[in-house]
Design an enzyme around this catalytic site. Structure first.
Site, short mmCIF file in Angstrom:
data_model
loop_
_atom_site.label_atom_id
_atom_site.label_comp_id
_atom_site.label_asym_id
_atom_site.label_seq_id
_atom_site.Cartn_x
_atom_site.Cartn_y
_atom_site.Cartn_z
N ASP A 1 0.84 -1.20 0.00
CA ASP A 1 0.00 0.00 0.00
C ASP A 1 0.88 1.25 0.00
O ASP A 1 2.07 1.20 0.31
CB ASP A 1 -0.94 0.01 1.21
CG ASP A 1 -0.19 0.12 2.54
OD1 ASP A 1 0.83 -0.58 2.71
OD2 ASP A 1 -0.62 0.90 3.40
N GLU B 1 0.01 -0.90 5.82
CA GLU B 1 1.10 -0.35 6.64
C GLU B 1 0.90 1.13 6.89
O GLU B 1 1.16 1.63 7.99
CB GLU B 1 2.44 -0.60 5.94
CG GLU B 1 3.67 -0.36 6.82
CD GLU B 1 4.15 1.10 6.84
OE1 GLU B 1 4.96 1.45 7.72
OE2 GLU B 1 3.71 1.88 5.96
#
Length: 366
Positions: free
Chosen positions: A70, A132
């Site tokens: 991400d 994250e």
């Protein structure tokens, strides 16, 4: 396939959280690539994480190469009119959202994992987590599901800490605890302040306590790691002629392993309470032999002399360390490269990181 080509493919896939994007397509790409290019057992779990494994039949120690797929939302300049990510290459560097944080090193880890032999003992693991940038939600979910490698190399930035252009080995990083101090009072007309209890006054008394707190400090493998604590926002009052009945103060604390600032002292003030809004754990490598082995691997992949360093930013290594994994951080991003409109990474350093990961995989577990 070289690391720049794979990075381009990864960066082209939108993977920020938002109404028009999520991380699933990037995770699916990583899982499909690993299934096509390796014989590893590959899992794409319900949390959006990709975990692949080689070896492990003898119950020996496990080593993981860890990243995340991400990214933070792109700047307007990093997307085109159709919402696609824009990627540019010039002067030996890749520019675009996710190049530095951290699809470049994710590509390096994928290639290193592909090319690594199945370990004679123990298990080699590749993991790419979702979320994250949203507080490590993917890593936390994986840990809750039992993900617990003995050792991990996390591919966040560690380049440029000891000297310009050198890819170092971070043996520790700070965490982040975000708190809100809430001061409550009683409203009254401002012409009669004694008829109420001024919440802003109570809040400023709490601010004075925070201002006088010592910063937490610890030592990790001979390196001093110092945290911080600071008031960053204050919000209170309802009108110019009303004694305020509520005031909130945001406190940003950068934590270090096993030490916290005693923020609970503010609760000794009448009407003052505190809540924790975010608590990202710090990381400290507890195995000097592992840290030295990764440093040797980093030295073998570059002409410069890398060092053990500490990082100021929280990563998924904090969640893994809290679960018992000995971690280090090794990656291409330099301070100031990630999360910006000009996010960029050097292709040469990505190739270097691929070499470091390959060296570690070949030498560890011992």
């Amino acid at each position: 396939m070289d690391v720049a080509s794979l990075t381009r493919e990864l960066v082209s896939i939108p993977s920020h959280a938002g109404p028009d994007s999520d991380e699933s397509a990037a995770g699916e790409f990583v899982a499909a690539w690993l299934r096509e290019h390796t014989d590893a057992a590959v899992e794409f779990d319900d949390h959006g994480n990709v975990i692949a494994r080689k070896g492990g039949g003898d119950g020996g120690e496990s080593l993981a190469l860890v990243g995340h797929h991400d990214v933070v939302p792109p700047d307007d300049s990093q997307i085109d009119a159709d919402g696609n990510y824009v990627l540019d290459e010039r002067d030996g560097r890749l520019y675009g959202r996710g190049t530095a944080d951290m699809k470049g090193c994710l590509a390096a880890a994928m290639l290193a994992f592909r090319d690594a032999s199945e370990p004679n003992s123990g298990e080699l693991v590749f993991a790419s987590f979702a979320g994250e940038e949203r507080g490590g939600v993917g890593c936390r979910a994986a840990v809750d599901d039992g993900f617990a490698p003995d050792y991990a190399v996390v591919g966040e930035g560690s380049t440029g800490y000891s000297a310009t252009g050198v890819t170092d080995v971070a043996v520790a990083h700070k965490g982040r605890r975000g708190s809100t101090v809430v001061a409550e009072g009683a409203a009254a007309h401002a012409s009669e302040p004694e008829a109420g209890e001024n919440a802003i006054y109570r809040a400023t008394d709490a601010v004075d306590i925070v201002r006088d707190l010592d910063f937490p400090t610890t030592e990790v493998l001979g390196h001093e790691l110092t945290g911080s604590v600071a008031v960053t926002e204050i919000d209170g009052g309802s009108a110019w002629n009303v004694i305020p009945e509520r005031c909130e103060v945001t406190v940003d604390e950068r934590t270090v392993p096993d030490e916290r600032a005693p923020l609970e002292r503010v609760e000794a003030i009448d009407g003052v309470s505190r809540r924790v809004d975010q608590d990202l754990p710090p990381m400290a490598c507890g195995d000097a032999g592992f840290a030295d082995a990764v440093l040797d691997a980093a030295a073998a992949a570059q002409d410069a002399r890398p060092e053990h360093v500490v990082k100021p930013h929280a990563t998924d290594a904090g969640w893994l360390a809290a679960a018992g994994t000995d971690c280090v951080v090794v990656g291409a991003a330099e301070p100031g490269e990630a999360h910006t409109a000009e996010e960029t990474v050097a292709i040469e350093v990505l190739e270097r990181c691929r070499g470091i990961y390959e060296n570690v995989a070949a030498s560890w577990p011992e």
